[in-house]
Design an enzyme around this catalytic site. Structure first.
Site, PDB file in Angstrom:
ATOM      1  N   HIS A  36       6.360   7.570  -8.760  1.00 35.64           N
ATOM      2  CA  HIS A  36       6.896   8.577  -9.992  1.00 35.64           C
ATOM      3  C   HIS A  36       8.358   8.690  -9.877  1.00 35.64           C
ATOM      4  O   HIS A  36       8.781   8.047  -8.884  1.00 35.64           O
ATOM      5  CB  HIS A  36       5.725  10.203  -9.251  1.00 35.64           C
ATOM      6  CG  HIS A  36       6.333  10.225  -7.941  1.00 35.64           C
ATOM      7  ND1 HIS A  36       7.348  10.533  -7.454  1.00 35.64           N
ATOM      8  CD2 HIS A  36       5.159  10.050  -6.821  1.00 35.64           C
ATOM      9  CE1 HIS A  36       7.179  10.988  -6.003  1.00 35.64           C
ATOM     10  NE2 HIS A  36       5.691  10.558  -5.890  1.00 35.64           N
ATOM     11  N   GLY A  90       2.177   3.578  -3.525  1.00 36.59           N
ATOM     12  CA  GLY A  90       2.558   3.483  -4.629  1.00 36.59           C
ATOM     13  C   GLY A  90       1.685   4.540  -5.590  1.00 36.59           C
ATOM     14  O   GLY A  90       2.379   5.739  -5.189  1.00 36.59           O
ATOM     15  N   GLN A 135      -3.858   5.431   7.535  1.00 33.11           N
ATOM     16  CA  GLN A 135      -3.138   7.075   8.361  1.00 33.11           C
ATOM     17  C   GLN A 135      -3.835   7.872   7.208  1.00 33.11           C
ATOM     18  O   GLN A 135      -3.166   9.242   7.332  1.00 33.11           O
ATOM     19  CB  GLN A 135      -1.706   6.655   7.775  1.00 33.11           C
ATOM     20  CG  GLN A 135      -1.812   6.774   5.817  1.00 33.11           C
ATOM     21  CD  GLN A 135      -0.578   6.247   5.660  1.00 33.11           C
ATOM     22  OE1 GLN A 135       0.651   4.629   5.512  1.00 33.11           O
ATOM     23  NE2 GLN A 135       0.418   7.371   4.341  1.00 33.11           N
ATOM     24  N   SER A 184       2.840  11.925  -5.525  1.00 33.58           N
ATOM     25  CA  SER A 184       1.117  10.746  -6.274  1.00 33.58           C
ATOM     26  C   SER A 184       0.310  12.513  -6.194  1.00 33.58           C
ATOM     27  O   SER A 184      -0.864  12.307  -6.706  1.00 33.58           O
ATOM     28  CB  SER A 184       1.336  10.024  -5.471  1.00 33.58           C
ATOM     29  OG  SER A 184       2.631   8.855  -4.974  1.00 33.58           O
ATOM     30  N   ARG A 185       0.096  13.151  -5.243  1.00 31.07           N
ATOM     31  CA  ARG A 185      -1.159  13.908  -5.712  1.00 31.07           C
ATOM     32  C   ARG A 185      -1.278  14.854  -6.651  1.00 31.07           C
ATOM     33  O   ARG A 185      -2.440  15.737  -6.769  1.00 31.07           O
ATOM     34  CB  ARG A 185      -1.151  14.650  -3.879  1.00 31.07           C
ATOM     35  CG  ARG A 185      -1.525  13.300  -2.389  1.00 31.07           C
ATOM     36  CD  ARG A 185      -2.215  13.902  -1.270  1.00 31.07           C
ATOM     37  NE  ARG A 185      -2.734  13.237  -0.697  1.00 31.07           N
ATOM     38  CZ  ARG A 185      -1.912  13.031   0.368  1.00 31.07           C
ATOM     39  NH1 ARG A 185      -0.711  12.842   0.203  1.00 31.07           N
ATOM     40  NH2 ARG A 185      -2.529  12.120   1.204  1.00 31.07           N
ATOM     41  N   GLY A 206       9.816  10.260  -7.619  1.00 36.61           N
ATOM     42  CA  GLY A 206      10.772  10.335  -6.196  1.00 36.61           C
ATOM     43  C   GLY A 206      10.897   9.168  -5.923  1.00 36.61           C
ATOM     44  O   GLY A 206      11.673   8.775  -4.932  1.00 36.61           O
ATOM     45  N   HIS A 207      10.578   8.303  -6.087  1.00 36.92           N
ATOM     46  CA  HIS A 207      10.199   6.978  -5.769  1.00 36.92           C
ATOM     47  C   HIS A 207      11.484   6.181  -6.636  1.00 36.92           C
ATOM     48  O   HIS A 207      12.002   5.007  -5.988  1.00 36.92           O
ATOM     49  CB  HIS A 207       8.433   6.460  -5.943  1.00 36.92           C
ATOM     50  CG  HIS A 207       7.530   6.257  -5.369  1.00 36.92           C
ATOM     51  ND1 HIS A 207       6.657   7.448  -5.932  1.00 36.92           N
ATOM     52  CD2 HIS A 207       7.263   6.778  -3.721  1.00 36.92           C
ATOM     53  CE1 HIS A 207       5.508   7.606  -4.910  1.00 36.92           C
ATOM     54  NE2 HIS A 207       5.987   7.112  -3.556  1.00 36.92           N
TER      55      HIS A 207
HETATM   56  O1  PAF Z   1       5.353   7.168   2.599  1.00 43.68           O
HETATM   57  C1  PAF Z   1       4.428   6.834   2.205  1.00 43.68           C
HETATM   58  O2  PAF Z   1       3.868   6.770   0.739  1.00 43.68           O
HETATM   59  C2  PAF Z   1       3.760   6.662   3.127  1.00 43.68           C
HETATM   60  O3  PAF Z   1       3.037   6.835   4.775  1.00 43.68           O
HETATM   61  C3  PAF Z   1       4.417   4.854   3.325  1.00 43.68           C
HETATM   62  C4  PAF Z   1       5.922   5.238   4.085  1.00 43.68           C
HETATM   63  C5  PAF Z   1       4.812   3.816   2.529  1.00 43.68           C
HETATM   64  C6  PAF Z   1       3.225   3.884   5.114  1.00 43.68           C
HETATM   65  O4  PAF Z   1       2.294   4.062   4.377  1.00 43.68           O
END
Ligand code: PAF
Length: 283
Positions: free
Chosen positions: A34, A31, A61, A186-187, A36-37
């Protein structure tokens, strides 16, 4: 765009006849979407019959609880962005549901989980493969799209797919940058206005220092030069920089023009950790 929230709903959707014989693209995300996504989703939409995007801030993670706590959540804006780029299905799971009864993914990282990012973020890559393996199993995509900003993540996920013999193709996609060169992340939205002004200097410094490297240059010297340049910028502290074989991610001991070389770097800008990487030309 259809929104599904539970494993049950996703599995039911996956079983629907409407998916049969269709080429399915998948973009896993955390989520705070931006450009990039958006570029990953646009590519998936262009290359597949149907695109599923997941938005899940994966607690496993995060090695730093504060990073997890502060991770931006912008669900309404994410939905609007996904609608605008033609995503077909958004999967918005909860931790309890997606991890219910699932232990995780065991794989041989070949040491990659302990190097570079892994050295400074213990457990991070195990958390990433845990969730990505689970998502692949639920979504069953034909193609999965990942940004190369997380260069090491892409290499590890490819290794996982190979080891587990998963019937899908990983599609690495180029880093999307702001006009000033800052890699989209995102950061970035957690940076102050002052920090945002200097953050593009990371890319400027790595391109200036590493775009063309004489083969005779030593790696230690170049890393030291990078450290001095980065650390002299207000708010910045370089955590690590490493030159690696772009295919195997093996750490390079010396430059060799025959080896495709990638520089990977992590820099603290205040208390926000930024990463970047570039391909290097050795001459
Ligand atoms: O790159 C990310 O945003 C995360 O590491 C992913 C691949 C969605 C796994 O939580």
């Amino acid at each position: 765009m259809k929104i599904v929230r539970t494993v049950e709903e996703l599995t039911a959707l996956r079983k629907e006849n409407s998916f049969n014989g269709k080429r399915l693209g998948f973009v896993p995300t955390m989520g705070a979407l931006h450009e990039g996504h958006a570029s990953l989703v646009r590519r998936s939409v262009a290359e597949n019959d149907c695109t599923i995007v997941s938005v899940f801030v994966n607690p496993r993670q995060f090695n730093d609880p504060n990073d997890y706590k502060n991770y931006p959540i912008t669900t309404d804006a994410d939905i609007a962005l996904l609608e605008s780029v033609g995503c077909n299905v958004l999967y918005l799971p909860s931790a309890d549901d997606i991890y219910n009864g699932y232990e995780g993914c065991t794989m041989d990282f070949h040491g990659l989980d302990k190097m570079y990012e892994g050295e400074f973020r213990p457990g991070h890559f195990q958390g990433v493969v845990d969730i990505v393996y689970r998502l692949f199993d639920l979504v069953k995509p034909d193609f999965a799209y990942f940004g190369e900003k997380d260069f090491q993540q892409v290499a590890i996920i490819k290794l996982m797919v190979k080891q587990k013999n998963l019937p899908l193709t990983i599609v690495p996609c180029p880093i999307v940058r702001e006009e000033n060169g800052l890699a989209r992340s995102s950061r970035n939205r957690l940076l102050t206005a002052e920090q945002l002004k200097v953050a593009p200097l990371i890319y400027k410094t790595i391109t200036e220092t590493c775009a063309t490297i004489p083969e005779s240059e030593t790696i230690e010297n170049l890393i030291e030069t990078l450290r001095q340049k980065i650390d002299s910028i207000e708010f910045m502290k370089m955590e690590y920089a490493a030159f690696c074989n772009a295919e195997t991610l093996e750490r390079l001991e010396k430059f060799d023009r025959k080896i495709a070389t990638r520089l990977c770097i992590a820099v603290w800008c205040g208390n926000i950790r930024l990463i970047d990487n570039i391909s290097c030309t050795i001459k």
